[in-house]
Design an enzyme around this catalytic site. Structure first.
Site, PDB file in Angstrom:
ATOM      1  N   HIS A  47       3.821  -4.093  -4.883  1.00 48.48           N
ATOM      2  CA  HIS A  47       3.116  -3.863  -3.604  1.00 48.48           C
ATOM      3  C   HIS A  47       1.628  -4.112  -3.779  1.00 48.48           C
ATOM      4  CE1 HIS A  47       1.917  -1.741   0.125  1.00 48.48           C
ATOM      5  NE2 HIS A  47       3.156  -1.993   0.499  1.00 48.48           N
ATOM      6  N   PHE A  48       1.146  -5.191  -3.804  1.00 49.24           N
ATOM      7  CA  PHE A  48       1.748  -6.517  -3.797  1.00 49.24           C
ATOM      8  C   PHE A  48       1.240  -7.252  -5.034  1.00 49.24           C
ATOM      9  CE2 PHE A  48       1.408  -5.309   0.683  1.00 49.24           C
ATOM     10  CZ  PHE A  48       2.708  -5.498   1.112  1.00 49.24           C
TER      11      PHE A  48
END
Length: 148
Positions: A47-48
Protein backbone atom coordinates in the site's frame (compact mmCIF):
# COMPACT_ATOMS: atom_id res chain seq x y z
CA UNK A 1 1.71 5.69 29.37
CA UNK A 2 4.64 4.05 27.63
CA UNK A 3 4.48 1.00 25.36
CA UNK A 4 4.87 -1.45 28.26
CA UNK A 5 1.85 0.01 30.04
CA UNK A 6 -0.13 0.05 26.79
CA UNK A 7 0.63 -3.65 26.26
CA UNK A 8 -0.63 -4.40 29.75
CA UNK A 9 -3.98 -2.79 28.90
CA UNK A 10 -4.51 -3.81 25.26
CA UNK A 11 -4.45 -7.42 24.04
CA UNK A 12 -3.16 -6.32 20.61
CA UNK A 13 0.33 -7.32 19.49
CA UNK A 14 2.52 -6.95 16.40
CA UNK A 15 1.61 -6.32 13.64
CA UNK A 16 -1.68 -4.76 14.76
CA UNK A 17 -0.67 -2.86 17.91
CA UNK A 18 -0.88 0.70 16.58
CA UNK A 19 -0.29 2.89 19.65
CA UNK A 20 3.21 3.78 20.83
CA UNK A 21 2.46 6.18 23.67
CA UNK A 22 -0.37 7.85 25.55
CA UNK A 23 0.42 11.53 25.97
CA UNK A 24 -2.61 12.57 27.99
CA UNK A 25 -5.57 10.91 29.63
CA UNK A 26 -8.52 12.42 31.47
CA UNK A 27 -10.51 9.51 32.84
CA UNK A 28 -14.06 9.51 31.50
CA UNK A 29 -13.39 12.49 29.21
CA UNK A 30 -10.56 12.39 26.68
CA UNK A 31 -7.29 10.80 25.64
CA UNK A 32 -4.38 11.67 23.36
CA UNK A 33 -2.21 8.95 21.85
CA UNK A 34 0.75 8.78 19.52
CA UNK A 35 1.74 6.43 16.69
CA UNK A 36 5.14 6.72 15.03
CA UNK A 37 4.57 5.68 11.43
CA UNK A 38 7.55 3.64 10.24
CA UNK A 39 8.43 2.37 6.78
CA UNK A 40 8.79 -1.02 8.53
CA UNK A 41 5.01 -1.33 8.93
CA UNK A 42 3.98 -4.52 7.07
CA UNK A 43 1.12 -2.84 5.16
CA UNK A 44 3.54 -0.56 3.29
CA UNK A 45 4.74 -3.53 1.20
CA UNK A 46 1.46 -3.47 -0.69
CA UNK A 47 0.00 0.00 0.00
CA UNK A 48 1.50 1.14 -2.32
CA UNK A 49 4.81 -0.10 -3.75
CA UNK A 50 6.93 2.96 -4.48
CA UNK A 51 4.34 5.29 -2.92
CA UNK A 52 3.71 4.20 0.70
CA UNK A 53 0.54 5.56 2.33
CA UNK A 54 -0.96 4.49 5.67
CA UNK A 55 -4.29 2.79 4.88
CA UNK A 56 -7.42 4.45 6.24
CA UNK A 57 -8.52 1.31 8.05
CA UNK A 58 -5.27 1.35 10.03
CA UNK A 59 -5.77 5.00 10.93
CA UNK A 60 -9.23 4.16 12.28
CA UNK A 61 -7.88 1.10 14.11
CA UNK A 62 -5.14 3.20 15.73
CA UNK A 63 -7.76 5.73 16.87
CA UNK A 64 -9.95 2.91 18.18
CA UNK A 65 -7.07 1.43 20.18
CA UNK A 66 -6.44 4.78 21.84
CA UNK A 67 -10.17 5.03 22.61
CA UNK A 68 -10.10 1.46 23.92
CA UNK A 69 -7.47 2.39 26.46
CA UNK A 70 -9.70 5.24 27.66
CA UNK A 71 -12.68 2.87 27.90
CA UNK A 72 -10.78 0.26 29.90
CA UNK A 73 -9.34 2.84 32.28
CA UNK A 74 -12.55 4.85 32.65
CA UNK A 75 -14.86 1.88 33.20
CA UNK A 76 -12.44 0.20 35.60
CA UNK A 77 -12.39 -3.00 33.53
CA UNK A 78 -10.11 -5.76 34.75
CA UNK A 79 -6.85 -5.63 32.76
CA UNK A 80 -6.28 -8.74 30.68
CA UNK A 81 -9.90 -9.83 30.95
CA UNK A 82 -11.50 -7.48 28.39
CA UNK A 83 -11.00 -6.43 24.81
CA UNK A 84 -12.64 -3.42 23.24
CA UNK A 85 -14.26 -4.24 19.91
CA UNK A 86 -15.61 -2.00 17.15
CA UNK A 87 -19.38 -1.56 17.10
CA UNK A 88 -19.54 1.08 14.38
CA UNK A 89 -17.94 3.98 12.58
CA UNK A 90 -19.69 7.15 11.41
CA UNK A 91 -18.53 10.27 9.64
CA UNK A 92 -15.07 8.90 8.80
CA UNK A 93 -13.15 11.40 6.70
CA UNK A 94 -9.58 11.20 5.44
CA UNK A 95 -8.24 14.65 4.70
CA UNK A 96 -4.52 14.16 4.04
CA UNK A 97 -2.26 11.19 3.41
CA UNK A 98 -0.01 9.78 6.13
CA UNK A 99 3.50 8.79 5.10
CA UNK A 100 6.32 6.82 6.71
CA UNK A 101 8.16 9.11 9.11
CA UNK A 102 4.98 10.92 10.20
CA UNK A 103 3.97 11.08 13.83
CA UNK A 104 0.23 10.48 14.12
CA UNK A 105 -1.44 12.16 17.11
CA UNK A 106 -4.90 10.84 17.92
CA UNK A 107 -7.33 12.71 20.17
CA UNK A 108 -10.60 11.14 21.27
CA UNK A 109 -13.36 12.71 23.35
CA UNK A 110 -16.11 10.75 25.07
CA UNK A 111 -19.64 11.36 23.83
CA UNK A 112 -21.10 8.49 25.89
CA UNK A 113 -19.34 5.87 27.96
CA UNK A 114 -20.87 2.48 28.76
CA UNK A 115 -19.51 -1.04 28.76
CA UNK A 116 -22.18 -2.20 26.33
CA UNK A 117 -21.70 0.69 23.88
CA UNK A 118 -19.45 3.73 24.02
CA UNK A 119 -19.26 6.56 21.53
CA UNK A 120 -16.22 8.77 20.98
CA UNK A 121 -15.45 11.56 18.58
CA UNK A 122 -11.90 11.41 17.28
CA UNK A 123 -9.44 13.25 15.15
CA UNK A 124 -5.95 12.41 13.99
CA UNK A 125 -3.32 15.00 13.19
CA UNK A 126 0.17 15.14 11.71
CA UNK A 127 2.24 18.26 12.32
CA UNK A 128 -0.86 20.00 13.70
CA UNK A 129 -2.95 19.37 10.57
CA UNK A 130 -6.06 17.19 10.70
CA UNK A 131 -5.54 14.07 8.59
CA UNK A 132 -8.60 12.07 9.66
CA UNK A 133 -11.79 12.35 11.71
CA UNK A 134 -14.42 9.83 12.77
CA UNK A 135 -17.08 8.98 15.30
CA UNK A 136 -16.26 5.56 16.76
CA UNK A 137 -18.53 3.14 18.59
CA UNK A 138 -17.11 0.33 20.71
CA UNK A 139 -18.13 -2.27 23.26
CA UNK A 140 -16.21 -4.11 25.97
CA UNK A 141 -16.21 -7.89 25.61
CA UNK A 142 -14.65 -10.47 27.86
CA UNK A 143 -11.82 -12.17 26.02
CA UNK A 144 -13.36 -15.56 26.75
CA UNK A 145 -16.52 -14.42 24.88
CA UNK A 146 -14.46 -13.81 21.76
CA UNK A 147 -13.09 -17.32 21.58
CA UNK A 148 -14.90 -19.90 19.46
Amino acid sequence: MDIREIMEVLPHRYPILLVDKILEIQIGKRIVGLKNVSINEPYFQGHFPGFPLMPGVYILEAMAQVGGILMIKSLGLEIGKYAIVFAGIDEARFKKPIYPGDQLIMELEVVSLKRTLSKMKGKATVDGQVVAEAVLYAAARELKELKR
